[in-house]
Design an enzyme around this catalytic site. Structure first.
Site, short mmCIF file in Angstrom:
data_model
loop_
_atom_site.label_atom_id
_atom_site.label_comp_id
_atom_site.label_asym_id
_atom_site.label_seq_id
_atom_site.Cartn_x
_atom_site.Cartn_y
_atom_site.Cartn_z
N TYR A 1 -4.56 6.76 6.34
CA TYR A 1 -5.10 6.96 5.10
C TYR A 1 -5.80 5.84 4.96
O TYR A 1 -5.87 4.54 5.22
CB TYR A 1 -3.81 6.85 4.07
CG TYR A 1 -4.39 6.68 2.70
CD1 TYR A 1 -3.80 5.58 1.98
CD2 TYR A 1 -4.71 7.87 2.10
CE1 TYR A 1 -4.57 5.47 0.54
CE2 TYR A 1 -5.05 7.65 0.60
CZ TYR A 1 -4.96 6.65 -0.08
OH TYR A 1 -5.37 6.49 -1.30
N ASP B 1 -9.95 -0.21 9.69
CA ASP B 1 -9.66 -0.28 8.43
C ASP B 1 -8.36 -1.22 8.48
O ASP B 1 -7.22 -0.91 8.72
CB ASP B 1 -9.23 1.13 7.89
CG ASP B 1 -8.70 0.85 6.40
OD1 ASP B 1 -8.38 1.95 5.84
OD2 ASP B 1 -8.50 -0.20 5.85
N LYS C 1 -5.87 -5.64 -0.26
CA LYS C 1 -4.44 -6.07 -0.37
C LYS C 1 -4.26 -7.74 -0.22
O LYS C 1 -4.61 -8.40 -1.13
CB LYS C 1 -3.37 -5.45 0.72
CG LYS C 1 -3.32 -3.68 0.49
CD LYS C 1 -2.57 -3.14 1.60
CE LYS C 1 -2.74 -1.71 1.52
NZ LYS C 1 -2.00 -1.07 0.47
P1 KE4 Z 1 -6.49 0.89 -2.07
O1 KE4 Z 1 -7.86 1.83 -2.86
O2 KE4 Z 1 -5.25 1.39 -2.69
O3 KE4 Z 1 -6.85 -0.74 -2.66
O4 KE4 Z 1 -6.65 0.92 -0.66
C1 KE4 Z 1 -6.68 2.04 -0.01
C2 KE4 Z 1 -6.18 1.84 1.33
C3 KE4 Z 1 -7.13 1.94 2.35
N1 KE4 Z 1 -6.75 1.63 3.71
C4 KE4 Z 1 -5.42 1.32 4.10
C5 KE4 Z 1 -5.12 0.94 5.49
C6 KE4 Z 1 -4.41 1.44 3.23
O5 KE4 Z 1 -3.08 1.20 3.40
C7 KE4 Z 1 -4.79 1.92 1.68
C8 KE4 Z 1 -3.72 1.73 0.60
N2 KE4 Z 1 -2.38 1.85 0.84
C9 KE4 Z 1 -1.59 2.50 0.07
C10 KE4 Z 1 -0.18 2.22 0.63
N3 KE4 Z 1 0.11 3.34 1.62
C11 KE4 Z 1 -1.58 1.97 -1.32
C12 KE4 Z 1 -0.29 2.41 -2.14
C13 KE4 Z 1 -1.10 3.42 -3.15
O6 KE4 Z 1 -1.85 4.28 -2.67
O7 KE4 Z 1 -0.46 3.33 -4.27
#
Ligand code: KE4
Length: 428
Positions: free
Chosen positions: A143, A238, A266
């Protein structure tokens, strides 16, 4: 008596879709009522019913030094009194650029944004603009945020057009995204042999954390590096989740593979909205205002968010930070595995730095397909039993967990003891 969590959840659902501002928080994967938190300190969280938890979600990764770390809070307070935003360059953004390009040397230049999604969306547009190609390759179970091009699942065959994994993504957009199985080197080499010259970029979680934890095997990352080099495709790591977590320089340092672009999120914001993308200077030169690839953001490089990120990254650089974090994480997971074994429950677990995966499966899964064979119902039972015991795990069998520098030996011991009781009850 209806708990405050239940009251808030009922009220929230009338005004916020699903009662949450991000789907995974709704507990749909594990069932039950989501917990509404009101306070965190170090490794601990308190919900609206004043129940205390040991936190293994850490806001999905940002809280690597623990909640409300005094140095992070002080940096935010000190910066906020001088205004929250200017929409103009600040010295803090230069300080962040200097620090991140030092910690992650493959990032010769960096652009700050406000989320991981913005980082990956921008990196893909940049790779497409730099190469003049449209196709991208991603991996099943990974993801990368919710940009249209990344909400795509595998078509019927690897070479057929990708299909949207979400409504609202036009098929013609999804068509440019190819999806292969994580760790499938042969499939990657075969795809490049056939259409390598059409591929703008490969985007990969160098350690996957969004299907639960899956680690690269058998030179998978080196295969991606070799194929991208040979065919002129941009390799994007990523590291939104792995950055500054699995090693000071992220997974690229841990595995010794140099990507062309890296995305971050993060930890880099320490809990405030910061994402970043960056890499080879020749690629970054395509970005506006220098080049033809447009990308922008009102709050990109926001001084208060950058201050929180800088304070966090300074703490992360302390001598022995990652060795201690990895050891605590491994001790916790090994304790759970031992407890399950003692109770005769089919269970496995692993960790990489400060992230971990636990599976109700005999063996550690190495692919999305193997992850899907694990016992999700058993996980959901385990999740709720641990939640009742005051241990907050990620509310999904398909997420990695996180330990922070604030987790004490006592926290780890309490977690293992709680698991021992839960496993014994599950085996009874
Ligand atoms: P954000 O847009 O949520 O800040 O980041 C997206 C993203 C991109 N790349 C990786 C490897 C990620 O893990 C994420 C976001 N991770 C999720 C947890 N599985 C965020 C939690 C959520 O979607 O509420």
């Amino acid at each position: 008596m209806t708990s405050r969590n239940q009251q808030l959840f009922e009220q929230s659902q009338s005004l916020i879709p699903g009662g949450v501002n991000s789907p995974v928080r709704a507990f749909r994967s594990v069932g039950g009522t989501p917990v509404f938190f009101k306070r965190g300190l170090g490794s601990r969280l308190w919900d609206e019913d004043d129940k205390e938890y040991i936190d293994y979600v850490g806001s999905w990764g940002p809280m690597i030094v623990g909640h409300a770390h005094p140095e992070v809070v002080a940096a935010v307070q000190k910066t906020a009194v001088n205004s929250l935003s200017f929409g103009a360059p600040t010295a803090l953004e230069l300080e962040m650029a200097e620090l991140v390009t030092k910690l992650v040397p493959s990032m010769e230049q960096i652009r700050l944004v406000s989320s991981g999604t913005e980082a990956t969306m921008s990196a893909i547009r940049l790779a497409r603009g730099f190469t003049g190609r449209s196709r991208i390759l991603k991996f099943e179970g990974c993801y990368h945020g919710h940009a249209d091009a990344l909400l795509v699942k595998a078509g019927s065959g690897a070479l057929t057009f990708g299909q949207p994994s979400s409504a609202g993504v036009p098929p013609e957009v999804a068509a440019h995204t190819l999806t292969l199985a994580y760790n499938d080197n042969a499939a990657v080499e075969d795809l490049f042999r056939r259409i390598g010259n059409d591929i703008a970029c490969v985007i990969v979680e160098p350690v996957a954390g969004n299907m639960n934890l899956v680690v690269p095997q058998n030179g998978f990352l080196q295969t991606l590096r070799n194929q991208c080099t040979q065919y002129g495709a941009v390799l994007i790591f990523d590291e939104v989740m792995t950055g500054f977590r699995v090693a000071p320089g992220g997974a690229q340092q841990l595995y010794g593979i140099k990507p062309d672009l890296t995305t971050l999120g993060k930890v880099i914001g320490g809990g405030l909205p910061v994402g970043a993308f960056g890499g080879r200077k020749d690629i970054m030169a395509s970005l506006a205002p220098l080049g033809p690839v447009y990308q922008a953001g009102t709050l990109s490089g926001n001084p208060v968010a950058v201050a929180a990120g800088l304070a966090t990254l300074k703490l992360v650089q302390a001598d022995g930070f990652h060795a201690k974090l990895a050891a605590a994480t491994r001790k916790m997971v090994d304790g759970l595995v031992e407890a399950a074994k003692g109770a005769g429950v089919k269970f496995s677990g692993q960790s990489v730095g400060g992230m971990f995966g636990v599976y109700f499966a005999e063996n550690i899964p190495n692919s999305y397909e193997e992850i899907m064979q694990a016992d999700k119902n058993a996980f959901n039972h385990f999740f709720h039993a641990m939640l009742d015991a005051g241990i907050y795990l990620a509310p999904s069998a398909f997420e990695a967990g996180f330990v922070s520098a604030a987790h004490s030996d006592e926290d780890i011991q309490l977690t293992i003891e709680a698991a021992q009781k839960v496993f014994r009850a599950m085996a009874a």
